[in-house]
Motif scaffolding. Structure first.
Motif, PDB file in Angstrom:
ATOM      1  N   GLU A  16      -3.537  11.973   0.346  1.00 22.75           N
ATOM      2  CA  GLU A  16      -3.489  12.111   1.807  1.00 22.75           C
ATOM      3  C   GLU A  16      -4.059  10.895   2.515  1.00 22.75           C
ATOM      4  O   GLU A  16      -4.058  10.844   3.752  1.00 22.75           O
ATOM      5  CB  GLU A  16      -4.255  13.368   2.233  1.00 22.75           C
ATOM      6  CG  GLU A  16      -3.701  14.668   1.668  1.00 22.75           C
ATOM      7  CD  GLU A  16      -2.247  14.897   2.081  1.00 22.75           C
ATOM      8  OE1 GLU A  16      -1.934  14.672   3.268  1.00 22.75           O
ATOM      9  OE2 GLU A  16      -1.443  15.276   1.217  1.00 22.75           O
ATOM     10  N   LEU A  17      -4.546   9.909   1.743  1.00 26.79           N
ATOM     11  CA  LEU A  17      -5.133   8.700   2.314  1.00 26.79           C
ATOM     12  C   LEU A  17      -4.421   7.467   1.771  1.00 26.79           C
ATOM     13  O   LEU A  17      -3.835   7.504   0.692  1.00 26.79           O
ATOM     14  CB  LEU A  17      -6.626   8.628   1.968  1.00 26.79           C
ATOM     15  CG  LEU A  17      -7.505   9.769   2.481  1.00 26.79           C
ATOM     16  CD1 LEU A  17      -8.917   9.632   1.908  1.00 26.79           C
ATOM     17  CD2 LEU A  17      -7.534   9.788   3.996  1.00 26.79           C
ATOM     18  N   PRO A  18      -4.468   6.337   2.485  1.00 26.79           N
ATOM     19  CA  PRO A  18      -3.824   5.117   2.007  1.00 26.79           C
ATOM     20  C   PRO A  18      -4.521   4.568   0.758  1.00 26.79           C
ATOM     21  O   PRO A  18      -5.721   4.777   0.549  1.00 26.79           O
ATOM     22  CB  PRO A  18      -3.994   4.135   3.187  1.00 26.79           C
ATOM     23  CG  PRO A  18      -4.279   4.978   4.375  1.00 26.79           C
ATOM     24  CD  PRO A  18      -5.020   6.176   3.852  1.00 26.79           C
ATOM     25  N   ALA A  19      -3.755   3.878  -0.077  1.00 27.53           N
ATOM     26  CA  ALA A  19      -4.297   3.237  -1.282  1.00 27.53           C
ATOM     27  C   ALA A  19      -3.505   1.973  -1.565  1.00 27.53           C
ATOM     28  O   ALA A  19      -2.302   1.896  -1.293  1.00 27.53           O
ATOM     29  CB  ALA A  19      -4.234   4.180  -2.476  1.00 27.53           C
TER      30      ALA A  19
ATOM     31  N   ALA B 268       0.831  -1.200   0.000  1.00 31.02           N
ATOM     32  CA  ALA B 268       0.000   0.000   0.000  1.00 31.02           C
ATOM     33  C   ALA B 268       0.863   1.247   0.000  1.00 31.02           C
ATOM     34  O   ALA B 268       2.010   1.232   0.467  1.00 31.02           O
ATOM     35  CB  ALA B 268      -0.931   0.017   1.209  1.00 31.02           C
ATOM     36  N   LYS B 269       0.305   2.306  -0.564  1.00 29.21           N
ATOM     37  CA  LYS B 269       0.925   3.624  -0.512  1.00 29.21           C
ATOM     38  C   LYS B 269       0.316   4.336   0.692  1.00 29.21           C
ATOM     39  O   LYS B 269      -0.893   4.579   0.738  1.00 29.21           O
ATOM     40  CB  LYS B 269       0.620   4.382  -1.804  1.00 29.21           C
ATOM     41  CG  LYS B 269       1.309   5.730  -1.937  1.00 29.21           C
ATOM     42  CD  LYS B 269       0.851   6.451  -3.192  1.00 29.21           C
ATOM     43  CE  LYS B 269       1.179   5.659  -4.446  1.00 29.21           C
ATOM     44  NZ  LYS B 269       0.797   6.409  -5.678  1.00 29.21           N
TER      45      LYS B 269
ATOM     46  N   HIS C 238       5.115   8.066   3.876  1.00 28.95           N
ATOM     47  CA  HIS C 238       6.137   7.101   3.491  1.00 28.95           C
ATOM     48  C   HIS C 238       6.419   7.241   1.996  1.00 28.95           C
ATOM     49  O   HIS C 238       5.504   7.237   1.178  1.00 28.95           O
ATOM     50  CB  HIS C 238       5.693   5.674   3.796  1.00 28.95           C
ATOM     51  CG  HIS C 238       5.542   5.398   5.266  1.00 28.95           C
ATOM     52  ND1 HIS C 238       6.610   5.140   6.092  1.00 28.95           N
ATOM     53  CD2 HIS C 238       4.437   5.351   6.055  1.00 28.95           C
ATOM     54  CE1 HIS C 238       6.183   4.936   7.323  1.00 28.95           C
ATOM     55  NE2 HIS C 238       4.866   5.067   7.334  1.00 28.95           N
ATOM     56  N   ALA C 239       7.691   7.330   1.651  1.00 28.04           N
ATOM     57  CA  ALA C 239       8.076   7.494   0.252  1.00 28.04           C
ATOM     58  C   ALA C 239       8.054   6.190  -0.519  1.00 28.04           C
ATOM     59  O   ALA C 239       8.108   6.190  -1.746  1.00 28.04           O
ATOM     60  CB  ALA C 239       9.478   8.104   0.175  1.00 28.04           C
ATOM     61  N   TYR C 240       7.964   5.074   0.189  1.00 28.22           N
ATOM     62  CA  TYR C 240       8.065   3.761  -0.442  1.00 28.22           C
ATOM     63  C   TYR C 240       6.853   2.909  -0.061  1.00 28.22           C
ATOM     64  O   TYR C 240       6.182   3.172   0.946  1.00 28.22           O
ATOM     65  CB  TYR C 240       9.357   3.059   0.005  1.00 28.22           C
ATOM     66  CG  TYR C 240       9.478   2.932   1.515  1.00 28.22           C
ATOM     67  CD1 TYR C 240       9.034   1.793   2.178  1.00 28.22           C
ATOM     68  CD2 TYR C 240      10.015   3.976   2.283  1.00 28.22           C
ATOM     69  CE1 TYR C 240       9.116   1.691   3.549  1.00 28.22           C
ATOM     70  CE2 TYR C 240      10.102   3.882   3.646  1.00 28.22           C
ATOM     71  CZ  TYR C 240       9.655   2.732   4.285  1.00 28.22           C
ATOM     72  OH  TYR C 240       9.732   2.630   5.653  1.00 28.22           O
TER      73      TYR C 240
ATOM     74  N   LEU D  85      14.848   0.002  -3.337  1.00 24.97           N
ATOM     75  CA  LEU D  85      15.985  -0.392  -2.515  1.00 24.97           C
ATOM     76  C   LEU D  85      16.648   0.818  -1.854  1.00 24.97           C
ATOM     77  O   LEU D  85      17.053   0.754  -0.682  1.00 24.97           O
ATOM     78  CB  LEU D  85      16.989  -1.171  -3.354  1.00 24.97           C
ATOM     79  CG  LEU D  85      16.472  -2.519  -3.889  1.00 24.97           C
ATOM     80  CD1 LEU D  85      17.534  -3.196  -4.738  1.00 24.97           C
ATOM     81  CD2 LEU D  85      16.042  -3.433  -2.754  1.00 24.97           C
ATOM     82  N   ARG D  86      16.749   1.921  -2.573  1.00 23.15           N
ATOM     83  CA  ARG D  86      17.311   3.133  -1.966  1.00 23.15           C
ATOM     84  C   ARG D  86      16.434   3.626  -0.815  1.00 23.15           C
ATOM     85  O   ARG D  86      16.940   4.014   0.250  1.00 23.15           O
ATOM     86  CB  ARG D  86      17.462   4.229  -3.021  1.00 23.15           C
ATOM     87  CG  ARG D  86      18.569   3.977  -4.041  1.00 23.15           C
ATOM     88  CD  ARG D  86      18.801   5.207  -4.910  1.00 23.15           C
ATOM     89  NE  ARG D  86      19.804   4.949  -5.929  1.00 23.15           N
ATOM     90  CZ  ARG D  86      19.536   4.628  -7.187  1.00 23.15           C
ATOM     91  NH1 ARG D  86      18.270   4.531  -7.573  1.00 23.15           N
ATOM     92  NH2 ARG D  86      20.503   4.405  -8.058  1.00 23.15           N
ATOM     93  N   ASP D  87      15.126   3.601  -1.028  1.00 25.41           N
ATOM     94  CA  ASP D  87      14.223   4.079   0.021  1.00 25.41           C
ATOM     95  C   ASP D  87      14.237   3.168   1.247  1.00 25.41           C
ATOM     96  O   ASP D  87      14.190   3.636   2.393  1.00 25.41           O
ATOM     97  CB  ASP D  87      12.797   4.193  -0.529  1.00 25.41           C
ATOM     98  CG  ASP D  87      12.611   5.427  -1.405  1.00 25.41           C
ATOM     99  OD1 ASP D  87      13.438   6.368  -1.292  1.00 25.41           O
ATOM    100  OD2 ASP D  87      11.638   5.465  -2.176  1.00 25.41           O
ATOM    101  N   LEU D  88      14.311   1.854   1.002  1.00 25.34           N
ATOM    102  CA  LEU D  88      14.378   0.932   2.136  1.00 25.34           C
ATOM    103  C   LEU D  88      15.690   1.107   2.903  1.00 25.34           C
ATOM    104  O   LEU D  88      15.718   1.008   4.138  1.00 25.34           O
ATOM    105  CB  LEU D  88      14.257  -0.513   1.643  1.00 25.34           C
ATOM    106  CG  LEU D  88      12.886  -0.921   1.095  1.00 25.34           C
ATOM    107  CD1 LEU D  88      12.931  -2.362   0.554  1.00 25.34           C
ATOM    108  CD2 LEU D  88      11.795  -0.804   2.152  1.00 25.34           C
ATOM    109  N   ALA D  89      16.771   1.378   2.190  1.00 21.43           N
ATOM    110  CA  ALA D  89      18.055   1.610   2.855  1.00 21.43           C
ATOM    111  C   ALA D  89      18.001   2.896   3.700  1.00 21.43           C
ATOM    112  O   ALA D  89      18.488   2.923   4.836  1.00 21.43           O
ATOM    113  CB  ALA D  89      19.174   1.695   1.826  1.00 21.43           C
TER     114      ALA D  89
END
Length: 384
Positions: free
Chosen positions: A84-87, A16-17, A21-23, A375-379
């Motif tokens: 502004e809401l989860p999706a 989910a987005k 959170h950017a990822y 992977l960059r965002d998780l790091a």
């Protein structure tokens, strides 16, 4: 929210987005809510699929409630989306996206017709009658690659009607192709895309297996393997152009992980329903029974991954469809093709419902977030 969008039971995992959170975050369903279970132990769906017991992990993972499933599903529709809401997103991430073709007799016959028509839908009806007379509809009784299948092959060659589609339909080798790149699929509520050059196309409702890097099947979900009949019909060498375009493959809404109540045997007996609803009032209903598949799901997996081909991040495999729409849409003999803003819904009780709106690939949201970005965002989030 229709009750059928999310199955009433089972261990579900998806992505989910979430605001802030950017990822993509890893989520599951509990008591009508969506829970964020992202952790350093398993920050991707690929990592969960690699665990010894993915269902047990997801069922027991600590999580934070993100909101009601019904509200998040509503916000997942592209025309409703509020950042502004989860999706919801496609429930897979780093896995290779593979597909098997011509695994049902109904779609096999339609592929032969496409080939004979050379992509011209106006010739399809007359050719369908001719092809059925020559080939017959009893190919479903033939085991692909068996001596009986080879006898049929020789007979059809002698009659001048052998086809490359018949080769992979009843021959020894299954058709396995790359549907798209990792991270390229769209999820529930997103727009699915048609290449602008196509004027004869259709949805392909399918079950999609989730497979670990060792070749173990760990779960399943639903998929729409969007098909351009005119493009592939002109030449099988155009398969990549027909199948791999922006937003041309949807998966979701969640992956249901295998456990004692949901196994590969459940998949083999599943009955898929599909509905296309157009703004012109056109409605098309279809059904696809997995019991009629000509090759077992296990054999298709074995044809894809093994000592001959490895997938370190695992893969997902579309199993093919028996659904080939021939219902006239714009008048007698016109056949079926999509119109913009068609809504396609694919469902089966054990996996829920996957719904998407049809647009041109050039008008769907561009694919800009790939494996390197994830992977960059998780790091950065200290999750790797």
């Amino acid at each position: 929210m229709p009750d059928t969008i999310i199955p009433s039971s089972g261990v579900l995992v998806g992505r989910a987005k979430l605001p802030g959170h950017a990822y993509p975050r890893i989520v599951t369903i509990r008591d009508g809510g969506v829970f964020d279970i992202t952790s350093r132990n398993a920050p991707t769906v690929r990592d969960i699929a690699e665990l010894d017991n993915p269902a047990s992990y997801v069922a027991g993972a600590p999580g934070a409630r993100c909101g009601d499933a019904s509200q998040i599903i509503e916000n997942s529709w592209s025309e409703n989306y509020d950042p502004e809401l989860p999706a919801l997103l496609s429930p897979i991430d780093l896995q290779a996206v593979k597909a098997s073709g011509v695994t049902f007799v109904a779609s096999l016959l339609e592929r032969v017709i496409e080939e004979q028509a050379k992509g011209d839908k106006a010739r399809a009806d007359s050719l369908r009658e001719d092809v059925l007379k020559l080939i017959g509809a009893d190919l479903s009784k033939i085991v692909p690659g068996s001596p009986a299948a080879m006898q049929v092959k020789e007979a059809l060659i002698a009659r001048g009607v052998w086809s490359q589609y018949l080769e992979v339909g009843i021959g020894p080798d299954a058709e396995i192709f790359s549907k798209g790149q990792p991270m390229s699929t769209v999820g529930f509520g997103a727009d699915v895309g048609l290449h602008p050059i196509s004027s004869w196309n259709n949805p392909e409702p399918e079950i999609v297996l989730v497979i670990s890097s060792t070749g173990r099947i760990v779960g399943a979900t639903l998929g729409n393997d969007v098909n351009l009949r005119d493009v592939e019909g002109r030449s099988a060498l155009l398969l990549g152009k027909a199948k791999d375009n922006n937003a041309s493959g949807s998966v979701g809404p969640f992956v249901r992980l295998f456990d004692s109540d949901f196994t590969i045997e459940t998949v083999k007996s599943a009955e898929l329903s599909m509905r296309v609803e157009g703004e012109d009032g056109f409605v098309l209903d279809g059904h696809s029974n997995m019991a009629k598949i000509s090759r077992t799901p296990e054999s298709l997996v074995e044809a894809t991954i093994g000592r001959h081909h490895q997938y370190p991040d695992g893969l997902v495999l579309y199993l093919g469809t028996m659904f080939a729409p021939v219902k006239d849409r714009d008048g007698p003999g016109k056949g079926f093709t999509h119109k913009m803003n068609d809504v396609v819904s694919i469902s089966t009780p054990s996996l829920g419902t996957l719904s998407n709106r049809v647009r041109l690939s050039t008008e769907c949201a561009p694919w800009t977030y790939g494996a390197s970005h994830l992977l960059r965002d998780l790091a950065k989030a200290d999750l790797l």
